[in-house]
Scaffold this motif. Structure first.
Motif, PDB file in Angstrom:
ATOM      1  N   SER A 293      23.151   8.562  67.643  1.00 29.91           N
ATOM      2  CA  SER A 293      22.032   9.137  68.595  1.00 29.91           C
ATOM      3  C   SER A 293      21.813  10.321  67.701  1.00 29.91           C
ATOM      4  O   SER A 293      20.511  10.899  67.509  1.00 29.91           O
ATOM      5  CB  SER A 293      22.548   9.317  69.986  1.00 29.91           C
ATOM      6  OG  SER A 293      22.721   8.511  70.791  1.00 29.91           O
TER       7      SER A 293
ATOM      8  N   ARG B 288      19.880   9.408  64.312  1.00 29.08           N
ATOM      9  CA  ARG B 288      18.350   9.133  64.732  1.00 29.08           C
ATOM     10  C   ARG B 288      17.657  10.111  65.128  1.00 29.08           C
ATOM     11  O   ARG B 288      16.424  10.202  64.789  1.00 29.08           O
ATOM     12  CB  ARG B 288      18.488   7.859  65.656  1.00 29.08           C
ATOM     13  CG  ARG B 288      18.908   6.514  65.436  1.00 29.08           C
ATOM     14  CD  ARG B 288      19.052   5.322  66.424  1.00 29.08           C
ATOM     15  NE  ARG B 288      19.767   4.478  65.941  1.00 29.08           N
ATOM     16  CZ  ARG B 288      20.555   3.672  66.607  1.00 29.08           C
ATOM     17  NH1 ARG B 288      20.707   3.676  68.104  1.00 29.08           N
ATOM     18  NH2 ARG B 288      21.239   2.766  66.291  1.00 29.08           N
TER      19      ARG B 288
ATOM     20  N   ASP C 221      18.982   0.622  61.114  1.00 24.20           N
ATOM     21  CA  ASP C 221      20.489   0.997  60.814  1.00 24.20           C
ATOM     22  C   ASP C 221      20.918   0.410  59.271  1.00 24.20           C
ATOM     23  O   ASP C 221      19.692  -0.330  58.572  1.00 24.20           O
ATOM     24  CB  ASP C 221      21.218   0.049  61.977  1.00 24.20           C
ATOM     25  CG  ASP C 221      21.084   0.925  63.173  1.00 24.20           C
ATOM     26  OD1 ASP C 221      20.861   1.945  63.191  1.00 24.20           O
ATOM     27  OD2 ASP C 221      21.381   0.201  64.078  1.00 24.20           O
TER      28      ASP C 221
ATOM     29  N   SER D  85       8.857  -3.994  67.201  1.00 19.76           N
ATOM     30  CA  SER D  85      10.151  -4.564  66.604  1.00 19.76           C
ATOM     31  C   SER D  85       9.753  -6.033  66.057  1.00 19.76           C
ATOM     32  O   SER D  85       8.673  -6.344  65.804  1.00 19.76           O
ATOM     33  CB  SER D  85      11.422  -4.394  67.394  1.00 19.76           C
ATOM     34  OG  SER D  85      12.560  -4.684  66.824  1.00 19.76           O
TER      35      SER D  85
ATOM     36  N   ILE E  54      12.674  -3.248  76.488  1.00 18.04           N
ATOM     37  CA  ILE E  54      13.614  -2.972  75.278  1.00 18.04           C
ATOM     38  C   ILE E  54      13.417  -4.011  74.288  1.00 18.04           C
ATOM     39  O   ILE E  54      13.294  -5.286  74.421  1.00 18.04           O
ATOM     40  CB  ILE E  54      15.196  -3.113  76.079  1.00 18.04           C
ATOM     41  CG1 ILE E  54      15.985  -2.575  74.777  1.00 18.04           C
ATOM     42  CG2 ILE E  54      15.408  -4.455  76.484  1.00 18.04           C
ATOM     43  CD1 ILE E  54      17.378  -2.497  75.238  1.00 18.04           C
TER      44      ILE E  54
ATOM     45  N   GLU F 296      14.717  -4.932  69.664  1.00 17.08           N
ATOM     46  CA  GLU F 296      15.665  -4.712  68.862  1.00 17.08           C
ATOM     47  C   GLU F 296      15.660  -3.408  68.347  1.00 17.08           C
ATOM     48  O   GLU F 296      14.687  -2.565  68.122  1.00 17.08           O
ATOM     49  CB  GLU F 296      15.507  -5.585  67.534  1.00 17.08           C
ATOM     50  CG  GLU F 296      15.732  -7.018  67.906  1.00 17.08           C
ATOM     51  CD  GLU F 296      17.274  -7.495  68.339  1.00 17.08           C
ATOM     52  OE1 GLU F 296      18.193  -6.689  68.158  1.00 17.08           O
ATOM     53  OE2 GLU F 296      17.647  -8.586  68.362  1.00 17.08           O
ATOM     54  N   GLN F 297      16.757  -2.984  67.628  1.00 19.16           N
ATOM     55  CA  GLN F 297      16.804  -1.736  67.058  1.00 19.16           C
ATOM     56  C   GLN F 297      16.607  -1.854  65.566  1.00 19.16           C
ATOM     57  O   GLN F 297      17.184  -1.465  64.656  1.00 19.16           O
ATOM     58  CB  GLN F 297      18.339  -1.206  66.813  1.00 19.16           C
ATOM     59  CG  GLN F 297      18.483   0.205  66.462  1.00 19.16           C
ATOM     60  CD  GLN F 297      17.543   1.353  66.484  1.00 19.16           C
ATOM     61  OE1 GLN F 297      17.504   1.430  67.759  1.00 19.16           O
ATOM     62  NE2 GLN F 297      17.030   1.974  65.406  1.00 19.16           N
TER      63      GLN F 297
ATOM     64  N   TRP G 159      17.212  10.185  71.623  1.00 17.53           N
ATOM     65  CA  TRP G 159      18.435   9.406  71.875  1.00 17.53           C
ATOM     66  C   TRP G 159      19.329  10.566  72.309  1.00 17.53           C
ATOM     67  O   TRP G 159      19.588  11.486  72.048  1.00 17.53           O
ATOM     68  CB  TRP G 159      19.066   8.776  70.480  1.00 17.53           C
ATOM     69  CG  TRP G 159      18.265   7.661  70.405  1.00 17.53           C
ATOM     70  CD1 TRP G 159      18.698   6.415  70.694  1.00 17.53           C
ATOM     71  CD2 TRP G 159      17.161   7.503  69.391  1.00 17.53           C
ATOM     72  NE1 TRP G 159      17.755   5.355  70.286  1.00 17.53           N
ATOM     73  CE2 TRP G 159      16.712   6.019  69.416  1.00 17.53           C
ATOM     74  CE3 TRP G 159      16.554   8.503  68.692  1.00 17.53           C
ATOM     75  CZ2 TRP G 159      15.813   5.427  68.551  1.00 17.53           C
ATOM     76  CZ3 TRP G 159      15.317   7.687  68.194  1.00 17.53           C
ATOM     77  CH2 TRP G 159      14.832   6.378  68.050  1.00 17.53           C
TER      78      TRP G 159
ATOM     79  N   GLU H 174      23.658   3.693  73.532  1.00  9.27           N
ATOM     80  CA  GLU H 174      22.547   4.654  73.320  1.00  9.27           C
ATOM     81  C   GLU H 174      21.262   3.710  73.267  1.00  9.27           C
ATOM     82  O   GLU H 174      20.160   4.345  73.588  1.00  9.27           O
ATOM     83  CB  GLU H 174      22.862   5.230  71.986  1.00  9.27           C
ATOM     84  CG  GLU H 174      22.426   4.694  70.570  1.00  9.27           C
ATOM     85  CD  GLU H 174      23.347   3.528  70.459  1.00  9.27           C
ATOM     86  OE1 GLU H 174      22.817   2.547  69.217  1.00  9.27           O
ATOM     87  OE2 GLU H 174      24.633   3.342  70.830  1.00  9.27           O
ATOM     88  N   HIS H 175      21.095   2.541  72.882  1.00  5.30           N
ATOM     89  CA  HIS H 175      20.229   1.910  72.575  1.00  5.30           C
ATOM     90  C   HIS H 175      19.607   1.424  73.827  1.00  5.30           C
ATOM     91  O   HIS H 175      18.168   1.828  74.185  1.00  5.30           O
ATOM     92  CB  HIS H 175      20.328   0.478  72.069  1.00  5.30           C
ATOM     93  CG  HIS H 175      19.034  -0.359  71.368  1.00  5.30           C
ATOM     94  ND1 HIS H 175      18.297   0.052  70.747  1.00  5.30           N
ATOM     95  CD2 HIS H 175      18.739  -1.606  71.973  1.00  5.30           C
ATOM     96  CE1 HIS H 175      17.408  -0.755  70.410  1.00  5.30           C
ATOM     97  NE2 HIS H 175      17.638  -1.814  71.223  1.00  5.30           N
TER      98      HIS H 175
ATOM     99  N   PHE I 184      18.143   4.576  75.722  1.00  2.34           N
ATOM    100  CA  PHE I 184      16.900   5.144  75.223  1.00  2.34           C
ATOM    101  C   PHE I 184      15.667   4.495  75.804  1.00  2.34           C
ATOM    102  O   PHE I 184      14.722   5.325  75.991  1.00  2.34           O
ATOM    103  CB  PHE I 184      16.934   4.816  73.618  1.00  2.34           C
ATOM    104  CG  PHE I 184      15.464   5.315  73.038  1.00  2.34           C
ATOM    105  CD1 PHE I 184      15.334   6.433  72.475  1.00  2.34           C
ATOM    106  CD2 PHE I 184      14.510   4.228  72.522  1.00  2.34           C
ATOM    107  CE1 PHE I 184      14.145   6.941  71.795  1.00  2.34           C
ATOM    108  CE2 PHE I 184      13.417   4.794  71.915  1.00  2.34           C
ATOM    109  CZ  PHE I 184      13.293   6.049  71.408  1.00  2.34           C
TER     110      PHE I 184
END
Length: 307
Positions: A75, A78, A94, A120, A167, A169-170, A184, A193-194, A197
């Motif tokens: 967090s 980011r 990431d 994403s 939601i 993907e990161q 975050w 955390e994902h 967020f």
């Protein structure tokens, strides 16, 4: 390389921790896309080997490195990238993601609708396609992370449609203005955390997020046994327990229920039963609105919501 010009108003941000080989691959794949800047937030403790890697990659990338205190967490990293970004778009990654040649398709897609806060892609993990894209539903004190009755869609200029979820993907190409609303929660070092967020975004209701199916990003997932320091700090039971405890207390939840199409640890049969239970709750009107949690403007959240 596919049309790099659309990416010149895009910054790529990478949260890095310890994994040298994976970071090299992630940054190398970003070359040739015409990005405005690449910002790495690194909380590894930058030694000579890391410095040498960054010096080498500065020859081929517009690279800026932000060194953070050791083990600051996902967090904090980011957030540091988001605050440093000066372009209208930020691709947040990431250090185990490999972007494909058609990355510019995400830049074109995010302009399909002004309500999109980001887009994403699909991941390829160990040769298989996967996605965590889902909608978020509150039923009593449980949060269902599930596709539900299916995604909404927004039209694209090419005549196709983008599936929209709560939601994704990161690996998101964000409009940077979304960070005026949500960052975050730095109480989370790693894990939860994902979903936290995107749950904040769901509660605020200002932005939607979509998936660009033709963009497939390789996820070089690190085995839990790889590197004693990394494994202990990123997969340790105490870390997971602390993240779960904070998440449940913050949102007044008992936990998260994974649905049928989620790439999760629970067995497929159990996820299918969870999905069937959610559909029953939806038919009976048993879901509740998701509101911002009490005290969300305290501490690390001051900058995360309207700060």
């Amino acid at each position: 390389m596919t049309e790099p010009a659309p990416m010149r108003d895009v910054t790529a941000g990478v949260k890095a921790f310890l994994r040298q080989a994976e970071l090299r691959d992630t940054l190398t794949a970003l070359t040739g896309h015409g990005l405005h800047e690449v910002i790495v937030a690194d909380d590894s403790g930058i030694g000579p080997e890391r410095e040498a890697l960054y010096a080498e990659l500065r020859e081929v990338l517009p690279l800026r490195v932000i060194e953070l205190p050791y083990d600051s967490g996902a967090s904090a990293g980011r957030n540091a990238v988001a605050r440093a970004c000066i372009t209208p778009y930020l691709l947040m990654l990431d250090d185990d993601l490999i972007v494909p040649d058609n990355l510019a398709a995400m830049r074109r897609a995010v302009d399909a609708s002004r309500e999109l806060g980001g887009v994403s892609c699909i991941w390829r993990e160990h040769g298989r396609l996967s996605s965590c894209a889902a909608n978020l539903y509150r039923v009593g004190r449980r949060l269902y992370k599930d596709i539900g009755r299916g995604p909404a869609c927004v039209p694209r200029p090419d005549g196709k449609r983008l599936p929209v979820y709560d939601i994704v993907e990161q690996s998101v190409l964000f409009r940077t203005e979304t960070f005026d609303d949500v960052l975050w929660d730095e109480h989370f070092t790693i894990m939860r955390e994902h979903v936290d967020f995107f749950l904040q975004h769901k509660a605020l209701g200002r932005w939607r997020f979509a998936v660009v199916p033709e963009v497939v990003m390789r996820h070089e997932k690190t085995p839990k046994t790889a590197g004693s320091d990394y494994a202990a700090l990123r997969y340790g039971r105490e870390r997971k327990r602390a993240a779960d405890d904070h998440f449940r207390a913050k949102w007044d939840l008992h936990g998260v229920v994974e649905g049928r199409w989620q790439h999760a640890h629970e067995r497929p049969v159990k996820r299918a039963l969870n999905h069937a239970a959610l559909l029953a709750h939806l038919r009976l009107g048993r879901t509740q609105p998701i509101g911002m949690p009490a005290g969300s403007l305290d501490g690390a959240q001051v900058d995360a919501v309207g700060g």
